[in-house]
Design an enzyme around this catalytic site. Structure first.
Site, PDB file in Angstrom:
ATOM      1  N   SER A 553      -2.766  11.093   2.067  1.00 30.58           N
ATOM      2  CA  SER A 553      -2.410  10.164   0.998  1.00 30.58           C
ATOM      3  C   SER A 553      -3.000  10.668  -0.322  1.00 30.58           C
ATOM      4  CB  SER A 553      -2.889   8.755   1.346  1.00 30.58           C
ATOM      5  OG  SER A 553      -2.273   7.797   0.532  1.00 30.58           O
ATOM      6  N   ASP A 638       7.662   5.743   4.986  1.00 31.17           N
ATOM      7  CA  ASP A 638       6.388   5.538   4.302  1.00 31.17           C
ATOM      8  C   ASP A 638       6.569   4.612   3.095  1.00 31.17           C
ATOM      9  OD1 ASP A 638       3.917   5.788   2.963  1.00 31.17           O
ATOM     10  OD2 ASP A 638       3.657   7.809   3.718  1.00 31.17           O
ATOM     11  N   HIS A 673       3.471   5.144   6.547  1.00 34.41           N
ATOM     12  CA  HIS A 673       2.266   5.740   5.977  1.00 34.41           C
ATOM     13  C   HIS A 673       1.163   5.927   7.005  1.00 34.41           C
ATOM     14  CE1 HIS A 673       0.088   6.993   2.436  1.00 34.41           C
ATOM     15  NE2 HIS A 673      -0.939   6.210   2.742  1.00 34.41           N
TER      16      HIS A 673
END
Length: 701
Positions: A553, A638, A673
């Site tokens: 991330s 995501d 995610h």
């Protein structure tokens, strides 16, 4: 102890040439601040995620990764079996008391998901199954449930269900007396629920389907259509997140208003079926606070005249005016106040000094204090599950890089503590075989960066021969505390040294450490990580040609920056769900969560921030040079970092980089995610990453 390369199979196919997918180029011009950027891969964005050409390209990337890594299939299976083999198949969480029941979850056999249960005693002698997630998930490739919320009469269970991994939940209500579901289903929510005390209504947050921003708080009365729900609060500032909760005494519903640098609270009377939201204090830019209620007082954790926060209190009759706030725990230079729990007779607070956590208990009647003691050099320690206000027991979690997670009940009245459970690690794990260190590494500007290290003693020589796995994040103030991982043992037992670089952008050394690694000081985050790598090599913790870096991330952005700025330091890099196209994303308010991020990264609509962000943006700074071996992962659905960011990044890297090092892109077509759902399925992702690195080491032989 395993040799670094012994488990890596080699065959005649290892040197076979595979053809990587080549993406077409369609120049897309973007112009702002008299600057023009050309993005050849902008076409890869498809918000519907249905474009056949894009899906075909992602599938081609997966096929290419599978082909290149095919010779490691046996190694991946070995690693997966190791990872899974350390996990206790039949296990349960430590029960947490709330109201009349103790709540916990259980897993068994090869089931991917837990069963949520409750009982009237800690031992679970009259256990009642609330939800069996294995049954609920059986028809879905991805399945996630938000936190469970029980009505005050303890007969109704509300929870959110996400089957896509976009973090948009449908709220469902189960009658625990009959086992049947109510007809009420509330769509498009954040999944959070707070019950009104009459058990006839609850509050929830509606999400914008495009930006995924939760911005409206509604009250839903059971048995009525969602269209008739009453809007209680609407957030009009798109830089704020909205969340809800309930006070320990059940008297109030909290509405939390949070941005990166400003926060505030409103509350609703949980006993009033027609209540409206009341502001605790008007918002002030730069003022952060949260509240808890005890009798006729509100306790306030705040940065008001306190960089590292302080705890204050105010009478319930004096809200709305900071002049009435009184110190409970004054600001302390160098010690950040992170958390606290308030009980009828005790105050417990958690501070961090020099990167280490300490917890203190104060008797509210005598004002006497005691500090909890633990022995490891570096560790993780936090409060959890303290949902009762009238109790003398405090629930704690403790772990270190050599100590499996341990759950304690601490007796607030006499200072004794009881171990409720320590995570069991199956196999031949012996904590005495491993050593953890905490060192300080000098950064180029003179600051000292904390680093947590762990290695297997009989595999390690401080002579610069071991492979080094370095992890980093460094954003949003998030602290990556040194804690135990059974998964990590597969690296340590193969001779890896594992390092966590606690770089700027986190709050490991307090709020100033965070402030010095965001917006116009973001480059410090990348410098710190690179300087840690160089120092660890110089000190003999890792071999200069066996350094591997990992981040996900915002940590994926970190990976993208370091391979542009110091690619020669790293043999291999894994970038998971990487946020790499920061300038384009932050200029597009239609992309989920963009507007909430301005206080973290800066708003590139302003030239000063645009120029600075452009100076380090991983996507915009790809140049014709040799890059490390790279494994990139993402999920098609995501919600935090859209799939097209890493997709574009990989395509551009393939076109520009000047060497033949591996560039692999693995896309989970069902996940988002957080990766795959389920406790075992996700281990395949770890096995792939570990095999990628171990195989690179094998090729050096």
């Amino acid at each position: 102890m395993n040799d670094t390369t012994s488990a890596t199979p080699h065959d005649d196919n290892i040197n076979q040439t595979f053809i990587a997918p080549v993406a077409k180029k369609i120049p897309h011009e973007m112009r702002i601040h008299n600057d023009t950027r050309i993005d050849d891969y902008y076409w890869m964005r498809d918000d519907s995620r249905t474009d056949p050409e894009i899906i075909a390209h992602l599938n081609a990337e997966n096929s290419y990764t599978d082909a290149v890594m095919a010779h490691t299939k046996a190694l991946q299976q070995t690693l997966f079996d190791e990872l899974k083999g350390r996990i206790v198949k039949d296990d349960n969480t430590v029960p947490v008391k709330q109201g009349s029941y103790y709540y916990s979850s259980e897993v068994s056999g090869d089931n991917e998901y837990p069963i949520s249960v409750r009982a009237t005693d800690f031992a679970g002698t009259d256990k009642q199954v609330l939800l069996d997630l294995n049954q609920l998930a059986s028809e879905h490739d991805y399945y996630d449930v938000s936190s469970l919320s029980i009505s005050l009469n303890e007969n109704l269970l509300a929870y959110g269900e996400d089957t896509v991994s976009r973090r948009i939940y449908t709220i469902k209500i189960k009658d625990l007396t009959t086992g049947q579901y109510l007809a009420d289903e509330i769509t498009g929510t954040s999944g959070s629920v707070a019950w009104q005390n009459d058990n006839q209504a609850f509050y929830y947050i509606h999400k914008d389907p495009q930006t995924l921003l939760g911005y409206q708080v509604y009250r839903h009365r059971l048995g009525t259509p969602q269209a008739d729900d009453q809007l209680i609060f609407e957030e009009t500032d798109p830089t704020f997140y909205t969340s809800i909760g309930k006070s320990k005494d059940n008297s109030l519903i909290y509405i939390w208003h949070s941005s990166t640098e400003t926060s505030a609270v409103s509350f609703i009377d949980a006993n009033d079926a027609n209540a409206q939201a009341i502001s605790f204090l008007d918002r002030e830019v730069g003022l952060e606070y949260s509240i808890s209620k005890l009798d006729n007082w509100f306790y306030i954790l705040t940065n008001y005249k306190a960089v590292n926060f302080r705890l204050m209190k105010v009478a319930t009759t004096d809200i709305g005016n900071k002049d009435h706030w009184q110190d409970v725990i004054p600001a302390q230079e160098g010690a950040m106040l992170e958390d606290y729990e308030i009980f009828n007779d005790y105050l417990v607070y958690q501070q961090r000094e020099n990167g280490l956590t300490r917890i203190t208990v104060r008797d509210l009647h005598t004002q006497q204090q005691q500090q909890l003691q633990f022995n490891d050099e570096a560790f993780t320690l936090y409060l959890y599950g303290n949902k009762e206000i009238d109790t003398d027991k405090l629930r704690l979690y403790y772990s270190s890089m050599t100590t499996p997670g341990t759950h304690y009940d601490f007796n607030l009245s006499d200072g004794s503590k009881v171990v409720l459970k320590q995570a069991q690690v199956l196999g031949d794990f012996d904590a005495s075989n491993y050593r953890s260190e905490r060192i300080m590494v000098p950064a180029r500007d003179g600051k000292s960066v904390p680093v947590s290290l762990v290695y297997r003693k009989d595999c390690f020589k401080k002579d610069g021969t071991n492979p080094l796995y370095q992890y980093g994040y460094g954003s949003y103030g998030a602290i990556i505390d040194p804690s135990f991982s059974s998964t990590r043992l597969s690296l340590l037992d193969r001779g890896f040294v594992y390092a966590i670089a606690h770089i700027r952008g986190s709050e490991m050394l307090g709020r100033p450490w965070y402030d010095d690694g965001k917006k116009l000081t973001k480059q410090n985050t990348f410098n710190d990580f690179i300087d840690v790598t160089r120092s660890l090599v110089e000190q003999g913790y890792g071999a200069k040609d066996k350094i591997f870096a990992v981040g996900g991330s915002a940590g994926g952005l970190l990976m993208g920056a370091i391979i542009n700025q110091a690619p020669e330091l790293y043999c291999g890099v894994a970038a998971h769900v990487p946020f790499v196209d920061i300038v384009t994303t932050m200029l597009d308010e239609s992309i989920p969560l963009t507007t909430n991020e301005y206080d973290e990264w800066g708003n590139p609509n302003h030239k000063e921030y645009y120029d600075y962000m452009l100076s380090y943006s991983p996507y915009d700074n790809i140049t014709a040079h040799n890059y490390p071996h790279l494994l990139v992962t993402t999920g098609l659905h995501d919600s935090q970092v859209q799939y097209f960011e890493p997709m574009k990044w990989v395509a551009k890297l393939r076109d520009v980089k000047t060497n033949d090092n591996r560039l692999l892109f693995k896309v989970d077509m069902e996940a988002g995610h957080g990766g795959a759902s389920g406790r075992f399925k996700a281990l395949h992702e770890d096995a792939l990453e570990y095999a990628f690195f171990i195989d690179l080491l094998a090729e050096q032989k």
